[in-house]
Design an enzyme around this catalytic site. Structure first.
Site, short mmCIF file in Angstrom:
data_model
loop_
_atom_site.label_atom_id
_atom_site.label_comp_id
_atom_site.label_asym_id
_atom_site.label_seq_id
_atom_site.Cartn_x
_atom_site.Cartn_y
_atom_site.Cartn_z
N SER A 124 149.96 -20.74 -85.64
CA SER A 124 150.20 -22.11 -86.05
C SER A 124 149.31 -22.53 -87.23
O SER A 124 149.46 -22.01 -88.33
CB SER A 124 150.02 -23.03 -84.84
N ASP A 140 148.96 -16.56 -100.36
CA ASP A 140 149.94 -16.79 -101.42
C ASP A 140 149.29 -17.15 -102.74
O ASP A 140 149.78 -16.78 -103.81
CB ASP A 140 150.91 -17.91 -101.01
N LYS A 192 154.00 -18.40 -85.22
CA LYS A 192 154.48 -19.73 -84.83
C LYS A 192 154.64 -20.56 -86.10
O LYS A 192 153.68 -21.12 -86.61
CB LYS A 192 153.52 -20.41 -83.87
#
Length: 435
Positions: free
Chosen positions: A297, A308, A322
């Site tokens: 999460s 990224d 999740k």
């Protein structure tokens, strides 16, 4: 008579009647069809009240129906009764009424790992290694760890008496402690070979403040000798999304951190980083993030954003997967409902739902023989009823959650330290910006 009740349980039969209902419900029901389903619920409810062998608790029946409706949606939606709702609020706020001790269960009694500094337990003289055998005269033996912890927590200002067995003391020690507000320490820092290690256990309301304080303390302690930072998110189950955004922003000066997309435009949100004093302070300091199968999460939000943006190299094993966001919707005196309202996407547009985040460098632990085969979990993809919609392939193999208690035996941590110090090399470190 029960029309108002039925209206509060809209579509309960969609979840309660299982596969048959799914087959019949090819699309949204009309209003008339909805009322037909609710009439069926009302008929069953009446028959239970009138004919069940014992008089049922109607309130529990209704709440069980609500719970069944919500849990049929996905593994993370559910009903929270008032007590559970209060527990969730304490958990996310990082504060609660209690004693201030970290405990584990050992030989069916409670062992004190450590009293937290400046808390009632520390002031009363509770010591690390103490065994708590009774709580207010009631034996701990036979209780689960959660049950014992619940008994130690309680209203601020109330007293509890602990009966303790202490090494080197012949007789049990009785200590009366007055409960107070306890702030759960979610961030711990350490230094290994001039590398700052920041361990984040949960994304509570105290998470960002703890991260900021920890980084500044490490920078002040080591100054120019600080060779790099390691953010340890292993076995961190997540928590508050806003804290994940703040912590990502701590390492980023600009760019997207996270976007969420739901069924309606109201659930679509974009979060971006802003330049501030903290990311300026550590802009040139190398960063490694540790993840494993228990990183879920909010942990995945941070790891995905930093990966990224090429701000950090991820080391460890695949994360949990999740990729959904739950809203807690209060229901007044009746508690609250936890409802999945959107999926989240990393800056590159990845939805890691049921797939997880793959580390840049996979490093495994030396798992003790007795734990081998039991240290791995597939994660979200293994949960019955999980939602789909991820942009990556769903996980089909396990990811380890094992982390040794001894840092000297922690392969992932040691590799990260060696990577920063140049003892180890890998093409993924440092990450190469595409700009």
């Amino acid at each position: 008579m029960f029309q108002a009740l039925w209206l509060t349980l809209v579509l309960v039969l969609v979840g309660a009647t299982g596969a048959q209902a799914q087959e019949e419900a090819a699309g949204p029901l009309s209003d008339d069809e909805v009322y037909q389903e609710l009439n069926l619920f009302g008929e069953i409810f009446d028959r239970i009240r009138e004919e069940y062998v014992d008089a049922p608790n109607e309130r529990e029946l209704v709440r069980a129906a609500i719970q069944g409706m919500l849990t049929s949606l996905d593994p993370h939606s559910g009903y929270l009764d008032p007590d559970n709702f209060e527990d969730v609020r304490e958990d996310t706020q990082g504060t609660f009424g209690g004693l201030g001790i970290e405990v584990i269960m050992e030989n069916e009694v409670i062992k004190v790992v450590s009293p937290i500094d400046e808390t009632p337990a520390a002031r009363a003289g509770v010591l690390a290694g103490d065994f708590i055998v009774e709580l207010d005269g009631v034996e701990v033996r036979g209780l689960s760890l959660d049950q014992a912890v619940d008994k130690m927590r309680g209203e601020v200002g109330t007293d509890i008496e602990l009966t303790i067995i202490r090494e080197g003391v012949d007789e049990p020690v009785n200590i009366k402690i007055t409960r107070d507000i306890i702030t759960f320490r979610v961030v711990r820092t350490s230094v290994r070979e001039n590398v700052g290690v920041v361990r984040l256990a949960r994304f509570t309301g105290q998470a960002y403040a703890g991260i900021e304080d920890g980084i500044r303390e490490l920078h002040e302690e080591l100054g120019d000798d600080l060779k790099g930072l390691i953010l340890d998110l292993r076995n961190n189950p997540g928590g508050l999304v806003d804290q994940a955004v703040y912590i990502s922003d701590a390492f980023l000066a600009r760019g997207n951190i996270l976007s969420t997309r739901g069924r309606t435009d109201d659930e679509n949100t974009r979060y971006d980083a802003n330049a501030d004093d903290l990311d300026k302070l550590i802009a040139d300091i190398p960063l490694i993030v540790l993840i494993n199968g228990g990183s879920a999460s909010a942990s995945e939000i941070v790891a995905g954003a930093l990966q990224d943006h090429k701000r950090a190299t991820l080391v460890g094993t695949r994360s949990f997967g999740k990729g959904s966001v739950q809203s807690i919707i209060p229901l007044g005196a009746n508690g609250a409902m936890r409802l999945t309202t959107s999926r989240y996407y990393t800056p590159s547009g990845r939805s890691i739902q049921a797939a997880g985040i793959t580390p840049d460098i996979e490093v495994f632990q030396d798992v003790p023989e007795e734990l081998q085969g039991r240290d791995e979990i597939i994660g979200e993809a293994a949960l019955e009823g999980h939602i789909d919609g991820g942009t990556e392939s769903e996980a089909t193999t396990g990811s380890s959650v094992y982390v040794p208690g001894d840092p000297d035996k922690d392969n992932q941590l040691k590799f990260a330290v060696d990577l920063i110090n140049g003892v180890e090399t890998n093409e993924a470190y440092p990450p190469k910006s595409e700009e």
